[in-house]
Design a protein around this motif. Sequence first.
Motif, PDB file in Angstrom:
ATOM      1  N   GLN A 111       0.856  -1.194   0.000  1.00  0.00           N
ATOM      2  CA  GLN A 111       0.000   0.000   0.000  1.00  0.00           C
ATOM      3  C   GLN A 111       0.887   1.237   0.000  1.00  0.00           C
ATOM      4  O   GLN A 111       1.797   1.380   0.802  1.00  0.00           O
ATOM      5  CB  GLN A 111      -0.952   0.048   1.201  1.00  0.00           C
ATOM      6  CG  GLN A 111      -1.858   1.267   1.121  1.00  0.00           C
ATOM      7  CD  GLN A 111      -2.965   1.295   2.154  1.00  0.00           C
ATOM      8  OE1 GLN A 111      -3.206   0.319   2.859  1.00  0.00           O
ATOM      9  NE2 GLN A 111      -3.658   2.427   2.241  1.00  0.00           N
ATOM     10  N   LYS A 112       0.611   2.126  -0.940  1.00  0.00           N
ATOM     11  CA  LYS A 112       1.408   3.338  -1.087  1.00  0.00           C
ATOM     12  C   LYS A 112       0.982   4.387  -0.068  1.00  0.00           C
ATOM     13  O   LYS A 112      -0.159   4.399   0.400  1.00  0.00           O
ATOM     14  CB  LYS A 112       1.241   3.910  -2.492  1.00  0.00           C
ATOM     15  CG  LYS A 112       1.767   2.997  -3.578  1.00  0.00           C
ATOM     16  CD  LYS A 112       1.514   3.595  -4.947  1.00  0.00           C
ATOM     17  CE  LYS A 112       2.068   2.700  -6.034  1.00  0.00           C
ATOM     18  NZ  LYS A 112       1.859   3.272  -7.371  1.00  0.00           N
ATOM     19  N   LEU A 113       1.915   5.282   0.239  1.00  0.00           N
ATOM     20  CA  LEU A 113       1.597   6.418   1.088  1.00  0.00           C
ATOM     21  C   LEU A 113       0.653   7.350   0.336  1.00  0.00           C
ATOM     22  O   LEU A 113       0.716   7.455  -0.885  1.00  0.00           O
ATOM     23  CB  LEU A 113       2.869   7.164   1.484  1.00  0.00           C
ATOM     24  CG  LEU A 113       3.860   6.361   2.340  1.00  0.00           C
ATOM     25  CD1 LEU A 113       5.172   7.104   2.465  1.00  0.00           C
ATOM     26  CD2 LEU A 113       3.277   6.067   3.704  1.00  0.00           C
ATOM     27  N   ALA A 117      -6.956   2.297   0.255  1.00  0.00           N
ATOM     28  CA  ALA A 117      -6.909   0.904  -0.193  1.00  0.00           C
ATOM     29  C   ALA A 117      -8.128   0.151   0.314  1.00  0.00           C
ATOM     30  O   ALA A 117      -8.790   0.561   1.272  1.00  0.00           O
ATOM     31  CB  ALA A 117      -5.639   0.232   0.324  1.00  0.00           C
ATOM     32  N   PHE A 118      -8.391  -0.976  -0.351  1.00  0.00           N
ATOM     33  CA  PHE A 118      -9.437  -1.871   0.119  1.00  0.00           C
ATOM     34  C   PHE A 118      -8.806  -3.206   0.486  1.00  0.00           C
ATOM     35  O   PHE A 118      -8.024  -3.773  -0.292  1.00  0.00           O
ATOM     36  CB  PHE A 118     -10.526  -2.090  -0.946  1.00  0.00           C
ATOM     37  CG  PHE A 118     -11.634  -2.959  -0.440  1.00  0.00           C
ATOM     38  CD1 PHE A 118     -12.606  -2.438   0.404  1.00  0.00           C
ATOM     39  CD2 PHE A 118     -11.699  -4.298  -0.771  1.00  0.00           C
ATOM     40  CE1 PHE A 118     -13.612  -3.241   0.903  1.00  0.00           C
ATOM     41  CE2 PHE A 118     -12.705  -5.105  -0.287  1.00  0.00           C
ATOM     42  CZ  PHE A 118     -13.671  -4.581   0.553  1.00  0.00           C
ATOM     43  N   TYR A 119      -9.144  -3.680   1.681  1.00  0.00           N
ATOM     44  CA  TYR A 119      -8.671  -4.970   2.175  1.00  0.00           C
ATOM     45  C   TYR A 119      -9.861  -5.915   2.315  1.00  0.00           C
ATOM     46  O   TYR A 119     -10.929  -5.522   2.764  1.00  0.00           O
ATOM     47  CB  TYR A 119      -8.026  -4.815   3.558  1.00  0.00           C
ATOM     48  CG  TYR A 119      -6.675  -4.142   3.533  1.00  0.00           C
ATOM     49  CD1 TYR A 119      -5.512  -4.882   3.675  1.00  0.00           C
ATOM     50  CD2 TYR A 119      -6.556  -2.766   3.375  1.00  0.00           C
ATOM     51  CE1 TYR A 119      -4.263  -4.266   3.660  1.00  0.00           C
ATOM     52  CE2 TYR A 119      -5.328  -2.140   3.354  1.00  0.00           C
ATOM     53  CZ  TYR A 119      -4.179  -2.903   3.499  1.00  0.00           C
ATOM     54  OH  TYR A 119      -2.946  -2.303   3.480  1.00  0.00           O
ATOM     55  N   GLY A 122      -8.119  -9.130   5.371  1.00  0.00           N
ATOM     56  CA  GLY A 122      -6.751  -8.759   5.708  1.00  0.00           C
ATOM     57  C   GLY A 122      -5.793  -8.680   4.536  1.00  0.00           C
ATOM     58  O   GLY A 122      -4.614  -8.389   4.711  1.00  0.00           O
ATOM     59  N   LYS A 123      -6.277  -8.930   3.333  1.00  0.00           N
ATOM     60  CA  LYS A 123      -5.422  -8.900   2.143  1.00  0.00           C
ATOM     61  C   LYS A 123      -5.740  -7.665   1.300  1.00  0.00           C
ATOM     62  O   LYS A 123      -6.893  -7.375   1.015  1.00  0.00           O
ATOM     63  CB  LYS A 123      -5.646 -10.150   1.297  1.00  0.00           C
ATOM     64  CG  LYS A 123      -5.479 -11.456   2.064  1.00  0.00           C
ATOM     65  CD  LYS A 123      -4.297 -12.212   1.572  1.00  0.00           C
ATOM     66  CE  LYS A 123      -4.171 -13.576   2.192  1.00  0.00           C
ATOM     67  NZ  LYS A 123      -3.747 -13.623   3.546  1.00  0.00           N
ATOM     68  N   LEU A 124      -4.691  -6.969   0.891  1.00  0.00           N
ATOM     69  CA  LEU A 124      -4.838  -5.792   0.043  1.00  0.00           C
ATOM     70  C   LEU A 124      -5.367  -6.228  -1.325  1.00  0.00           C
ATOM     71  O   LEU A 124      -4.779  -7.074  -1.983  1.00  0.00           O
ATOM     72  CB  LEU A 124      -3.487  -5.087  -0.123  1.00  0.00           C
ATOM     73  CG  LEU A 124      -3.442  -3.888  -1.053  1.00  0.00           C
ATOM     74  CD1 LEU A 124      -4.259  -2.740  -0.476  1.00  0.00           C
ATOM     75  CD2 LEU A 124      -2.005  -3.447  -1.273  1.00  0.00           C
ATOM     76  N   LYS A 125      -6.488  -5.656  -1.727  1.00  0.00           N
ATOM     77  CA  LYS A 125      -7.086  -6.009  -3.013  1.00  0.00           C
ATOM     78  C   LYS A 125      -6.823  -4.952  -4.081  1.00  0.00           C
ATOM     79  O   LYS A 125      -6.571  -5.281  -5.230  1.00  0.00           O
ATOM     80  CB  LYS A 125      -8.595  -6.236  -2.862  1.00  0.00           C
ATOM     81  CG  LYS A 125      -8.938  -7.438  -2.002  1.00  0.00           C
ATOM     82  CD  LYS A 125      -8.377  -8.699  -2.620  1.00  0.00           C
ATOM     83  CE  LYS A 125      -8.684  -9.930  -1.818  1.00  0.00           C
ATOM     84  NZ  LYS A 125      -8.115 -11.138  -2.395  1.00  0.00           N
ATOM     85  N   SER A 126      -6.922  -3.685  -3.696  1.00  0.00           N
ATOM     86  CA  SER A 126      -6.712  -2.609  -4.655  1.00  0.00           C
ATOM     87  C   SER A 126      -6.535  -1.304  -3.889  1.00  0.00           C
ATOM     88  O   SER A 126      -6.851  -1.232  -2.708  1.00  0.00           O
ATOM     89  CB  SER A 126      -7.914  -2.511  -5.603  1.00  0.00           C
ATOM     90  OG  SER A 126      -7.652  -1.591  -6.636  1.00  0.00           O
ATOM     91  N   ASP A 150     -16.681   0.561  -6.762  1.00  0.00           N
ATOM     92  CA  ASP A 150     -16.118  -0.618  -7.434  1.00  0.00           C
ATOM     93  C   ASP A 150     -15.761  -1.708  -6.423  1.00  0.00           C
ATOM     94  O   ASP A 150     -16.091  -2.876  -6.619  1.00  0.00           O
ATOM     95  CB  ASP A 150     -14.876  -0.249  -8.251  1.00  0.00           C
ATOM     96  CG  ASP A 150     -15.204   0.578  -9.485  1.00  0.00           C
ATOM     97  OD1 ASP A 150     -16.398   0.706  -9.837  1.00  0.00           O
ATOM     98  OD2 ASP A 150     -14.247   1.118 -10.099  1.00  0.00           O
ATOM     99  N   MET A 151     -15.082  -1.336  -5.352  1.00  0.00           N
ATOM    100  CA  MET A 151     -14.655  -2.323  -4.355  1.00  0.00           C
ATOM    101  C   MET A 151     -15.855  -2.939  -3.640  1.00  0.00           C
ATOM    102  O   MET A 151     -15.891  -4.143  -3.398  1.00  0.00           O
ATOM    103  CB  MET A 151     -13.700  -1.696  -3.328  1.00  0.00           C
ATOM    104  CG  MET A 151     -12.367  -1.244  -3.899  1.00  0.00           C
ATOM    105  SD  MET A 151     -11.406  -2.578  -4.661  1.00  0.00           S
ATOM    106  CE  MET A 151     -11.727  -2.304  -6.398  1.00  0.00           C
TER     107      MET A 151
END
Length: 158
Positions: A111-113, A117-119, A122-126, A150-151
Amino acid sequence: MAIKTKVIIVALVICVAVLSLCAWKIGQSQEWFTSKGYLVELKPKESKSYLKKHPTGFVMLSWDEESRKVYLSHIKKIAEKKSITVSELNFNQSSIGNRDQQTEYGIDPDQKLDSLAFYKDGKLKSQVFFDEDVKNLEDLDSAIETFIDDMTQIYGTD
């Protein structure tokens, strides 16, 4: 006798109000109620455990203090409008060390600064990276809303 009764009634009303307020504050801190549509500004010490308790959802990771204020105002407004909860960690706090890694605070290292984000579980999806994916402030609300829609459509939010 009437004055005494009135004093007792007023005292009881005040006690009930104070106890209700205390129960509400304790309930919030213990997450007895999970209302939707707000921004949770996480403290570094509590972020990892909070994100473990809430493994699915939106997480904003901020860095630039000036931009953060702008992003937070937009995120808060949209979270309320969409009735979702967005967790935010300011990675530029004095309590976060220079060599600390995002994973120490429950944030995926990819995950960028200055991103949202959507998790899922517990997993980063987008994620949407504000500095790269959003060309100007006028497009910020639209970019955030589109990302959230979208998420939510793809993964749901539990």
